[in-house]
Scaffold this active site. Structure first.
Site, PDB file in Angstrom:
ATOM      1  N   SER A   1       0.832  -1.212   0.000  1.00 13.70           N
ATOM      2  CA  SER A   1       0.000   0.000   0.000  1.00 13.70           C
ATOM      3  C   SER A   1       0.865   1.260   0.000  1.00 13.70           C
ATOM      4  O   SER A   1       0.621   2.201  -0.765  1.00 13.70           O
ATOM      5  CB  SER A   1      -0.906   0.023   1.230  1.00 13.70           C
ATOM      6  OG  SER A   1      -1.952  -0.899   1.088  1.00 13.70           O
TER       7      SER A   1
ATOM      8  N   ARG B   1       1.744   4.121  -3.335  1.00 16.35           N
ATOM      9  CA  ARG B   1       1.541   5.562  -3.151  1.00 16.35           C
ATOM     10  C   ARG B   1       2.846   6.323  -3.288  1.00 16.35           C
ATOM     11  O   ARG B   1       2.878   7.413  -3.863  1.00 16.35           O
ATOM     12  CB  ARG B   1       0.894   5.812  -1.785  1.00 16.35           C
ATOM     13  CG  ARG B   1      -0.579   5.359  -1.752  1.00 16.35           C
ATOM     14  CD  ARG B   1      -1.066   5.126  -0.356  1.00 16.35           C
ATOM     15  NE  ARG B   1      -2.494   4.880  -0.248  1.00 16.35           N
ATOM     16  CZ  ARG B   1      -3.098   3.703  -0.470  1.00 16.35           C
ATOM     17  NH1 ARG B   1      -2.380   2.641  -0.819  1.00 16.35           N
ATOM     18  NH2 ARG B   1      -4.407   3.577  -0.347  1.00 16.35           N
TER      19      ARG B   1
ATOM     20  N   GLY C   1      -5.532  -4.201  -7.763  1.00 12.75           N
ATOM     21  CA  GLY C   1      -6.657  -3.266  -7.633  1.00 12.75           C
ATOM     22  C   GLY C   1      -6.180  -1.881  -7.235  1.00 12.75           C
ATOM     23  O   GLY C   1      -6.729  -0.865  -7.682  1.00 12.75           O
TER      24      GLY C   1
ATOM     25  N   SER D   1     -13.548   2.200   1.634  1.00 12.46           N
ATOM     26  CA  SER D   1     -12.476   1.699   0.767  1.00 12.46           C
ATOM     27  C   SER D   1     -11.374   2.733   0.653  1.00 12.46           C
ATOM     28  O   SER D   1     -11.599   3.856   0.179  1.00 12.46           O
ATOM     29  CB  SER D   1     -13.026   1.390  -0.629  1.00 12.46           C
ATOM     30  OG  SER D   1     -11.956   1.309  -1.554  1.00 12.46           O
TER      31      SER D   1
ATOM     32  N   ASP E   1      -7.586  -7.069   5.049  1.00 10.16           N
ATOM     33  CA  ASP E   1      -6.643  -7.969   4.376  1.00 10.16           C
ATOM     34  C   ASP E   1      -6.156  -9.096   5.297  1.00 10.16           C
ATOM     35  O   ASP E   1      -5.516 -10.041   4.833  1.00 10.16           O
ATOM     36  CB  ASP E   1      -5.435  -7.184   3.848  1.00 10.16           C
ATOM     37  CG  ASP E   1      -5.815  -6.308   2.656  1.00 10.16           C
ATOM     38  OD1 ASP E   1      -6.893  -6.521   2.071  1.00 10.16           O
ATOM     39  OD2 ASP E   1      -5.023  -5.400   2.324  1.00 10.16           O
TER      40      ASP E   1
ATOM     41  N   LYS F   1     -12.757  -9.139  -3.405  1.00  7.73           N
ATOM     42  CA  LYS F   1     -11.288  -9.045  -3.399  1.00  7.73           C
ATOM     43  C   LYS F   1     -10.746  -9.890  -4.561  1.00  7.73           C
ATOM     44  O   LYS F   1     -11.466 -10.202  -5.491  1.00  7.73           O
ATOM     45  CB  LYS F   1     -10.737  -9.501  -2.046  1.00  7.73           C
ATOM     46  CG  LYS F   1     -11.105  -8.565  -0.907  1.00  7.73           C
ATOM     47  CD  LYS F   1     -10.450  -7.208  -1.072  1.00  7.73           C
ATOM     48  CE  LYS F   1     -10.824  -6.242   0.028  1.00  7.73           C
ATOM     49  NZ  LYS F   1     -10.377  -4.877  -0.244  1.00  7.73           N
TER      50      LYS F   1
ATOM     51  N   ARG G   1      -3.511 -14.111  -0.731  1.00  6.01           N
ATOM     52  CA  ARG G   1      -3.758 -14.245   0.711  1.00  6.01           C
ATOM     53  C   ARG G   1      -4.459 -15.564   1.053  1.00  6.01           C
ATOM     54  O   ARG G   1      -4.270 -16.098   2.145  1.00  6.01           O
ATOM     55  CB  ARG G   1      -4.542 -13.046   1.235  1.00  6.01           C
ATOM     56  CG  ARG G   1      -3.793 -11.723   1.053  1.00  6.01           C
ATOM     57  CD  ARG G   1      -4.347 -10.637   1.942  1.00  6.01           C
ATOM     58  NE  ARG G   1      -4.095  -9.317   1.382  1.00  6.01           N
ATOM     59  CZ  ARG G   1      -2.935  -8.674   1.437  1.00  6.01           C
ATOM     60  NH1 ARG G   1      -1.882  -9.232   2.018  1.00  6.01           N
ATOM     61  NH2 ARG G   1      -2.803  -7.478   0.894  1.00  6.01           N
TER      62      ARG G   1
HETATM   63  C1  S3P Z   1      -5.711  -1.064  -0.240  1.00  9.47           C
HETATM   64  C2  S3P Z   1      -6.984  -0.964   0.226  1.00  9.47           C
HETATM   65  C3  S3P Z   1      -7.834  -2.132   0.507  1.00  9.47           C
HETATM   66  C4  S3P Z   1      -7.008  -3.407   0.618  1.00  9.47           C
HETATM   67  C5  S3P Z   1      -6.000  -3.531  -0.478  1.00  9.47           C
HETATM   68  C6  S3P Z   1      -5.045  -2.357  -0.477  1.00  9.47           C
HETATM   69  C7  S3P Z   1      -4.955   0.174  -0.494  1.00  9.47           C
HETATM   70  O1  S3P Z   1      -8.760  -2.296  -0.542  1.00  9.47           O
HETATM   71  O2  S3P Z   1      -7.855  -4.538   0.643  1.00  9.47           O
HETATM   72  O3  S3P Z   1      -5.245  -4.730  -0.325  1.00  9.47           O
HETATM   73  O4  S3P Z   1      -3.718   0.127  -0.649  1.00  9.47           O
HETATM   74  O5  S3P Z   1      -5.599   1.244  -0.549  1.00  9.47           O
HETATM   75  P1  S3P Z   1     -10.171  -1.522  -0.573  1.00  9.47           P
HETATM   76  O6  S3P Z   1      -9.889  -0.087  -0.555  1.00  9.47           O
HETATM   77  O7  S3P Z   1     -10.834  -1.939  -1.849  1.00  9.47           O
HETATM   78  O8  S3P Z   1     -10.909  -2.015   0.645  1.00  9.47           O
END
Ligand code: S3P
Length: 427
Positions: free
Chosen positions: A22, A26, A94, A165, A313, A340, A386
């Site tokens: 994450s 970013r 995602g 989210s 997660d 997910k 996972r």
């Molecule tokens: C994440 C947010 C989460 C998480 C994903 C990483 C992120 O998803 O499950 O593994 O880095 O912002 P959601 O925002 O769809 O809940």
């Protein structure tokens, strides 16, 4: 690739976890938009953050890795991205797709984001809706990727997140960088806050538990040195492995302990786990610590909102802990798990049952009657990193070997997971 994991009563060792994906996504995106060259220390080799780098390169951002493994990202500023030739492949990620969509919505060119089969099944209307409100043209296929974006002049909006989210929150905030005026995202349940921390955004809590996060359009991003902490979500698997063993100890150095990510630690402790945090410190604005876990008898818990977004997660790891705990564990308010990398509620119920656990699947969660002996079996990863890793940990407590099919997907967030698991069990 199939992976067979053998039962192991004892675990021992130092677990060097991969860097947090994450934070890594970013750092790469903000570095790309900065006015100058940023360095990123400890950028993970995991497939998802690498997808973000590949997309940024296709958008004209120069990224080099030096001999020490430090990434040098030549930021192009808010106006410097180049139209890509052909679609941008986000792989399984995602976060890449949803965060990049926010940035691309503000570009004066067209772009298309694609992903693998799993990502192409995940809902994208959740980002299309706010981006359209801001003035972007977004085309989806049946609510899914490919995501076709025609950016342009965006206007700031106030957006109450309909689903908790961090990806949607971050998508809208990043689009807000390119919008006229102020963009405010309001979240009713707190989700991971890396974007607002890393951008240094104003956050206002309104007394009803809602967080208002605002960004002003056109604000510049200064280049800087980012250091990516080790991934707490990766730690979760070894915290469970260390808890359900009969003897031994695992040490997990320098793990990111951002409070918007660590509810799982509180829940595992509430189940009876023996986890201590040593050498707490702050690095690059993110809290870190060394985790030490020792075996302990676990008992069931009930977990629901407002904690779910914080530990979303970690639920695959939690389900394994629950199967090995005495008594009932109830996980509720977790319907997001169905969208997910796979439907994680269905995958966990199917796999844990195959190992002999008593699991009831609910529309928004699981009820697990813990304490039944687990047996050897063949289970599927469902192409979800996972799920694969959770099953690897459950295998340690089985009476026979567990084979996980499609286990190579662990590399999405944790390259080297299977070797590490083997090394701490000595098998
Ligand atoms: C994440 C947010 C989460 C998480 C994903 C990483 C992120 O998803 O499950 O593994 O880095 O912002 P959601 O925002 O769809 O809940």
């Amino acid at each position: 690739m199939n992976q067979t994991v053998y039962p192991a009563a004892s675990v021992l060792g130092v677990v060097e976890l991969p860097a947090d994906k994450s934070v890594a996504h970013r750092a790469a995106l903000l570095a790309a938009l900065a006015d100058g060259t940023s360095q990123i220390v400890n950028y993970p080799a995991s497939a998802d953050p690498q997808s973000t780098l590949a997309c940024l390169r296709r958008l004209g951002v120069r990224i080099e890795e030096d001999a020490e493994g430090i990434l040098h990202v030549e930021g192009v500023g808010l106006e410097g991205l180049r139209p890509p030739e052909g679609p941008l492949d986000c792989g399984n990620s995602g976060t890449t797709m949803r965060l990049l969509a926010g940035i691309l919505a503000g570009q004066p060119f067209e772009s298309t984001l694609t992903g693998d089969a799993s990502l192409s099944r995940r809902p994208m209307d959740r980002i299309a809706a706010p981006l359209r409100q801001m003035g972007a043209t977004v085309e989806l296929t049946d609510g899914h990727a490919p995501v076709r974006l025609r950016g342009g002049r965006l206007r700031g909006i106030e957006y109450v997140l309909p689903v908790p989210s961090a990806q949607v929150k971050s998508c809208v905030l990043l689009a807000g960088l390119f919008a006229e005026g102020t963009t405010t995202v309001i979240e009713t349940l707190p989700s991971r806050d890396h974007t607002e921390r890393m951008l240094g955004l104003d956050v206002f809590e309104d007394g009803t538990g809602r967080r208002h996060i605002s960004i002003h359009g056109g604000r510049r991003i200064a280049p800087r040195l980012w250091a990516v902490p080790r991934d707490f979500s990766a730690a979760a698997f070894f915290l469970v492995a260390g808890s359900i063993a009969s003897s031994g100890e695992l040490r997990l150095p320098a793990v990111g302990l951002n409070p918007s990510r660590t509810a799982f630690l509180d829940v595992l402790r509430a189940m009876g786990a023996d986890v201590t945090v040593e050498n707490e410190r702050t690095h690059g604005g993110e809290p870190l610590g060394d985790l030490v876990v020792r075996p302990a008898p676990l008992h069931g818990v009930t977990v629901g909102d407002p904690l779910i977004p914080n530990l979303i997660d970690e639920i695959p790891a939690l389900a394994v802990a629950a199967a090995c705990a005495e008594g009932r564990t109830v996980i509720r308010d977790a319907a997001e798990l169905r969208v997910k990398e796979t439907d994680r509620l269905a995958a966990l119920a199917t796999n844990l049952r195959a190992l002999g656990a008593a699991v009831e699947e609910q529309p928004d969660g699981l009820v697990i009657e813990g304490g039944r002996p687990l047996r050897g079996a063949t289970v599927e990863s469902f192409d979800d990193h996972r799920i694969a890793m959770a099953m690897g940990v459950a295998a340690l407590r089985a009476t026979g070997p567990v084979t996980i099919t499609g286990a190579a997907c662990a590399r999405v967030s944790f390259p080297g997971f299977w070797d590490l698991l083997r090394s701490v069990t000595g098998r």
